[in-house]
Design a protein around this motif. Sequence first.
Motif, PDB file in Angstrom:
ATOM      1  N   HIS A  98       0.842  -1.202   0.000  1.00  0.00           N
ATOM      2  CA  HIS A  98       0.000   0.000   0.000  1.00  0.00           C
ATOM      3  C   HIS A  98       0.871   1.243   0.000  1.00  0.00           C
ATOM      4  CE1 HIS A  98      -3.540   2.492   0.666  1.00  0.00           C
ATOM      5  NE2 HIS A  98      -2.803   3.173   1.517  1.00  0.00           N
ATOM      6  N   HIS A 133       1.141   5.432  -1.988  1.00  0.00           N
ATOM      7  CA  HIS A 133       0.563   6.441  -2.887  1.00  0.00           C
ATOM      8  C   HIS A 133       1.685   7.059  -3.706  1.00  0.00           C
ATOM      9  CE1 HIS A 133      -3.447   6.543  -0.895  1.00  0.00           C
ATOM     10  NE2 HIS A 133      -2.732   6.080   0.124  1.00  0.00           N
ATOM     11  N   HIS A 144      -9.153   1.998   1.374  1.00  0.00           N
ATOM     12  CA  HIS A 144      -8.822   2.276   2.774  1.00  0.00           C
ATOM     13  C   HIS A 144      -9.998   1.893   3.670  1.00  0.00           C
ATOM     14  CE1 HIS A 144      -6.189   5.226   0.632  1.00  0.00           C
ATOM     15  NE2 HIS A 144      -5.351   4.935   1.586  1.00  0.00           N
ATOM     16  N   HIS A 165      -4.900  -0.191   6.452  1.00  0.00           N
ATOM     17  CA  HIS A 165      -5.032   0.357   7.808  1.00  0.00           C
ATOM     18  C   HIS A 165      -5.842  -0.498   8.774  1.00  0.00           C
ATOM     19  CE1 HIS A 165      -2.844   3.691   6.305  1.00  0.00           C
ATOM     20  NE2 HIS A 165      -3.770   3.984   5.410  1.00  0.00           N
ATOM     21  N   ASP A 210       2.600   3.110   2.909  1.00  0.00           N
ATOM     22  CA  ASP A 210       1.630   4.205   2.840  1.00  0.00           C
ATOM     23  C   ASP A 210       2.298   5.573   2.703  1.00  0.00           C
ATOM     24  OD1 ASP A 210      -0.985   5.247   2.658  1.00  0.00           O
ATOM     25  OD2 ASP A 210      -0.999   5.762   4.782  1.00  0.00           O
TER      26      ASP A 210
HETATM   27 FE    FE Z   1      -3.187   5.137   2.018  1.00  0.00          FE
END
Ligand code: FE
Length: 420
Positions: free
Chosen positions: A66, A68, A221, A260, A311
């Motif tokens: 995960h 971005h 998420h 998460h 993340d």
């Molecule tokens: Fe994220």
Amino acid sequence: MNSFVIKGNIVSAPTLGQLEVTPRGYLAVEEGRIAGIFPQLPERYAPLPLEDYGDCLILQSLCDMHMHAPQYPMMAVGTDLPLLAWLNRYAFPVEARFADPDFARAIYRRLAHDFLENGTTRVCLFSSLHTEATLILMEELEAAGLVGYVGKVNMDRNGAPNLQESTEGSMRDTLAWLDACGRFSHIKPMLTPRFTPSCTDELMAFLGRLARERKLPIQSHLSENLQEIEWVRQLHPECQQYWESYAKFGLWTDRTLMAHCVHSDRREREAMARSGVTMVHCANSNNTLCSGVAPVRIMLQEGVSVALGSDVAGGTQLSMFDVVAATVRASKTRRIQDSWETDFLTEAEAWYLGTSAGARFFGCAPGFAVGDPLHALVLDDSQLLSPHPLDVEERFQRAVYHRQRDAIRAVWSEGRKVLG
Ligand code: FE
Ligand code: GUN
């Protein structure tokens, strides 16, 4: 062809918490696939080229499940706000810049290289909502030799004036993007509704249909932050819990990654275990954004699949070594919170989550399994100080926290040497 032998101190995690160690061993690779690990080199592999890494460690490479990609330029900048304010203040403005393909190209070329330098060879990434930049990201990852899934982000509500799609536009662009993905061999598309507050029901229903019809994996998420959970409650009063806002549209499957899950209670966790949803634990990010400490030990005991993600840029470090270390630390904080009733995760357990658990999503067996494509790295720790001669397992444990400059000397991804 792509057949060779590498020699060194081989360490892998074939089961949760149990390392397999072969000191000064041989790892044989035939046509890019692992043929076996041997304390002595069998006769039949003697003709293959041998790369001798001496006393270095040979480890599985890592999986960042995960991350971005368009937030990479703001990594470690803007660490003072909780999730929803952080998105508006920091994340959305930087993602909006990926409307510019030249900007995207420069950042994504660097990112692909930096993954490999840090020993990460398999990834699941959020792009931005931009189709062109998403394809550029896929091109750069493929060219660098990574394996993974990338998602063009869908977001048709609660974005920013320069970072939001119309519902129609989001559907149209998603289809056009999927049509353009056929040319990649190691990088595949993954449906990516940003999170429930970002997507209308109509868009979610469209994505759910697409996932079913085209058998596509999904990432999003879940239950990261208490304010976010309350917001979803208001948006979806018909759903008893957050996860149901995905499930009702067909987005809750055994090919779904949910990042998460910090605040997922027993009922939400049961839904994950039952449906085979993979929870992606992002310990570094959860700490940076003050989201909380996920109950990872409990989830593992309850049969939830758990993998790890950086993340970035909620997380401040790209290296999955650092994420593995953050995972151990978070589990110790959780142990304190739980009045010492939950066990912390050992380095070997966190390593399994950062390597073998991610590899599973890519259809591979845990550890260095015979028949799987080689994903590995060579780590040199010869310059580090130690209080006494360390055994290989102690050196592995130290490497999770402490590495010399340029420690990673070589990396293989899908059987190909991609660094070193
Ligand atoms: Fe994220
Ligand atoms: N939830 C929705 N978008 C994001 C994001 O970009 N980062 C994190 N950490 N959580 C999110």
